[in-house]
Design a protein around this motif. Structure first.
Motif, PDB file in Angstrom:
ATOM      1  N   ALA A  16       0.839  -1.154   0.107  1.00 63.71           N
ATOM      2  CA  ALA A  16       0.017  -0.016   0.010  1.00 63.71           C
ATOM      3  C   ALA A  16       1.013   1.152   0.126  1.00 63.71           C
ATOM      4  N   GLY A  17       1.901   1.274   0.947  1.00 65.37           N
ATOM      5  CA  GLY A  17       2.768   2.353   0.906  1.00 65.37           C
ATOM      6  C   GLY A  17       3.741   2.562  -0.547  1.00 65.37           C
ATOM      7  N   TRP A  18       3.946   1.594  -1.178  1.00 65.88           N
ATOM      8  CA  TRP A  18       4.574   1.758  -2.617  1.00 65.88           C
ATOM      9  C   TRP A  18       3.720   2.344  -3.412  1.00 65.88           C
ATOM     10  N   ALA A  19       2.424   1.910  -3.375  1.00 61.65           N
ATOM     11  CA  ALA A  19       1.295   2.122  -4.265  1.00 61.65           C
ATOM     12  C   ALA A  19       0.991   3.704  -3.765  1.00 61.65           C
ATOM     13  N   GLY A  20       0.959   4.038  -2.588  1.00 65.73           N
ATOM     14  CA  GLY A  20       0.852   5.543  -2.465  1.00 65.73           C
ATOM     15  C   GLY A  20       1.797   6.348  -3.121  1.00 65.73           C
ATOM     16  N   GLU A  68       2.230   2.936   9.643  1.00 67.91           N
ATOM     17  CA  GLU A  68       2.217   4.413   9.823  1.00 67.91           C
ATOM     18  C   GLU A  68       3.101   4.969   8.669  1.00 67.91           C
ATOM     19  N   GLU A  69       4.123   4.291   8.226  1.00 64.82           N
ATOM     20  CA  GLU A  69       4.901   4.879   7.258  1.00 64.82           C
ATOM     21  C   GLU A  69       4.211   4.760   5.778  1.00 64.82           C
ATOM     22  N   ALA A  70       3.259   3.705   5.747  1.00 63.53           N
ATOM     23  CA  ALA A  70       2.559   3.408   4.469  1.00 63.53           C
ATOM     24  C   ALA A  70       1.362   4.685   4.460  1.00 63.53           C
ATOM     25  N   ARG A  71       0.724   4.869   5.815  1.00 68.86           N
ATOM     26  CA  ARG A  71      -0.306   5.963   5.657  1.00 68.86           C
ATOM     27  C   ARG A  71       0.184   7.294   5.229  1.00 68.86           C
ATOM     28  N   GLU A  72       1.386   7.597   5.651  1.00 67.85           N
ATOM     29  CA  GLU A  72       2.138   8.782   5.351  1.00 67.85           C
ATOM     30  C   GLU A  72       2.374   9.199   3.978  1.00 67.85           C
ATOM     31  N   THR A  73       2.060   8.127   3.091  1.00 66.55           N
ATOM     32  CA  THR A  73       2.084   8.293   1.627  1.00 66.55           C
ATOM     33  C   THR A  73       0.793   9.067   1.184  1.00 66.55           C
ATOM     34  N   GLY A  74      -0.228   9.015   1.982  1.00 67.57           N
ATOM     35  CA  GLY A  74      -1.619   9.608   1.663  1.00 67.57           C
ATOM     36  C   GLY A  74      -2.551   8.417   1.343  1.00 67.57           C
ATOM     37  N   ILE A  75      -2.226   7.151   1.621  1.00 70.01           N
ATOM     38  CA  ILE A  75      -3.336   6.253   1.283  1.00 70.01           C
ATOM     39  C   ILE A  75      -4.341   6.269   2.426  1.00 70.01           C
ATOM     40  N   SER A  76      -5.526   5.745   2.193  1.00 66.76           N
ATOM     41  CA  SER A  76      -6.454   5.401   2.843  1.00 66.76           C
ATOM     42  C   SER A  76      -6.539   4.261   3.902  1.00 66.76           C
TER      43      SER A  76
END
Ligand SMILES: Cc1cc2nc3c(=O)[nH]c(=O)nc-3n(C[C@H](O)[C@H](O)[C@H](O)COP(=O)(O)OP(=O)(O)OC[C@H]3O[C@@H](n4cnc5c(N)ncnc54)[C@H](O)[C@@H]3O)c2cc1C
Length: 377
Positions: A17-21, A101-109
């Protein structure tokens, strides 16, 4: 409607998810638990796993720095010691929460505490039904781990010789009658027939566990109690069970719009039990494939491309890990004699375990030396 929905917030799901973000995909990650959540694991994160992260793991998450591996079989033991870390140990609750949290910071939901119940592939999208409602996405990445049934959208479930069962306990440092080095992991082969046991230091506690093939590890609770007693721990300590896929088995990894990553795909080293590195890396590969597929509407090659990339990057390594694990469990005495007979054999194996060497390179190095090592007294 999302570009991508990721099911599961473990290392594979957060990494996907983070990479996709970062690649600009409108992404939703759905996780059934509230974080931080418990995950049964030895918690050893190798150099290889860390090298896949595009951020530094904070030092407070690294509970112990592992410089040595002690391997035991019957009354014999050997040690491989390196001058740089083989791995760090982490608590999975904190580690996984940090990755999320790192993934969330890329702007994903991110939606926590929401369980995905069903996936339905339609012509141009996938309908994702949860216990709260439903969403649509062009593509879905299933990162549900070893448990869970959503992977059956892509392939049939595994039979008993394609997964292992593990029991694990987290035991405070003071609750043992034995001295354990704080910079070494201990692995015990030959536990309960075809199984192994481990003691990993975590600063304040030890992760102690056993694992083996579901088809051959009989009476796992009794075996675990015996292992705890022999290693100087209370045999009645609370233990938790989990399953782990046997890696290196050929499995279908994707359908037209659904990609499996991490444990859901079966990406675990069968010899060492390492899965975190493959979870992170397969998450990244799946996100990249999803981004390419979405930029070329009408293209239905995501499944083939994903399978080919995983095969190219680590498919043969996992197959070699399975080959070596089978060899070791079949001929444990010979295998141990080989490992114990020469320091270079175990030191170079440590290079494989940290990801510095692939199994193929190790075997190419080892095979010509086998006769002389085995014929030694
Ligand atoms: C006892 C044990 C010890 C291990 N020790 C090590 C070790 O020391 N080092 C190592 O590298 N590997 C180890 N492994 C392997 C490692 O734990 C796994 O390979 C790794 O956790 C895989 O990550 P994942 O993200 O694919 O799955 P998981 O970490 O299992 O995450 C899956 C997530 O999906 C969520 N989920 C599941 N179903 C749904 C649903 N329907 N809807 C929404 N969310 C859902 C779950 O709640 C979970 O958070 C060990 C495994 C076991 C069992």
């Amino acid at each position: 409607m999302f570009d991508l929905i990721v099911v599961g917030g473990g290392p594979a799901g957060s990494s996907a998810a983070g990479w996709a973000g970062k690649l600009g995909l409108k992404t939703l990650l759905v996780e059934k638990e509230q974080f931080p959540r418990y995950k049964a694991c030895g918690g050893a994160v190798t150099e290889q796993a860390l090298s896949h992260l595009d951020f530094d793991l904070p030092s407070e998450l690294r509970e112990a720095t592992i410089l040595a591996a002690r391997v035991h079989y019957g009354a014999s033991s050997i040690e491989a010691r390196m001058d740089s870390p083989l791995a760090y140990t982490v608590s999975r609750s904190a580690f996984d929460a940090y990755l999320l949290e790192e993934a969330r910071e890329t702007g994903i939901s991110v939606s926590l505490g929401e369980r995905v119940r069903r996936l339905e592939e339609k012509d141009g999208s996938v309908v994702v039904s949860t216990d709260r409602g439903s969403y649509g996405a062009a593509l879905v990445i299933v990162a549900e781990g070893a448990h869970g049934t959503l992977k059956r959208n892509v392939r049939r479930g595994d039979c008993k010789d394609k997964y292992g069962v593990c029991l694990v306990a987290e035991i405070p440092l003071a609750d043992t009658s034995q001295d354990y080095a704080q910079d070494a992991i201990e692995i015990h082969f030959g536990i309960g027939g075809m199984g192994y046991g481990w003691v990993f230091p975590h600063g304040e506690y030890y992760s102690v566990g056993i694992g083996g093939l579901a088809s051959s590890l009989r009476r796992p609770r009794e075996t675990m109690a015996g292992f705890l007693r022999e290693r100087g721990f209370d045999p009645h300590h609370r233990t938790r069970g989990h399953v782990i896929p046997v890696g290196g088995v050929r499995r279908t990894l994707a359908s037209r719009r659904v990609l499996l990553v991490g444990d859901a795909a079966g990406f675990v080293d069968s010899f060492t039990g390492e899965g975190i590195a493959y979870a992170i890396r397969s998450g990244h590969i799946a996100a990249e494939v999803a981004a390419r597929s979405l930029s070329q509407p009408g293209d239905s090659k995501a499944a083939e491309e994903y399978e080919a990339l995983c095969e190219e990057e680590f498919g043969s390594n996992l197959r070699y890990s399975l080959f070596l694990a089978r060899l070791m469990h079949r001929f444990p005495g010979i295998f141990f004699k080989l490992l114990a007979g020469d320091q270079e054999v175990i030191d170079n194996f440590a290079r494989v375990a940290t990801g510095r060497w692939k199994y193929e390179r190790y075997l190419r190095w080892l095979v010509p030396r086998l006769p002389s090592y085995l014929l030694r007294g």
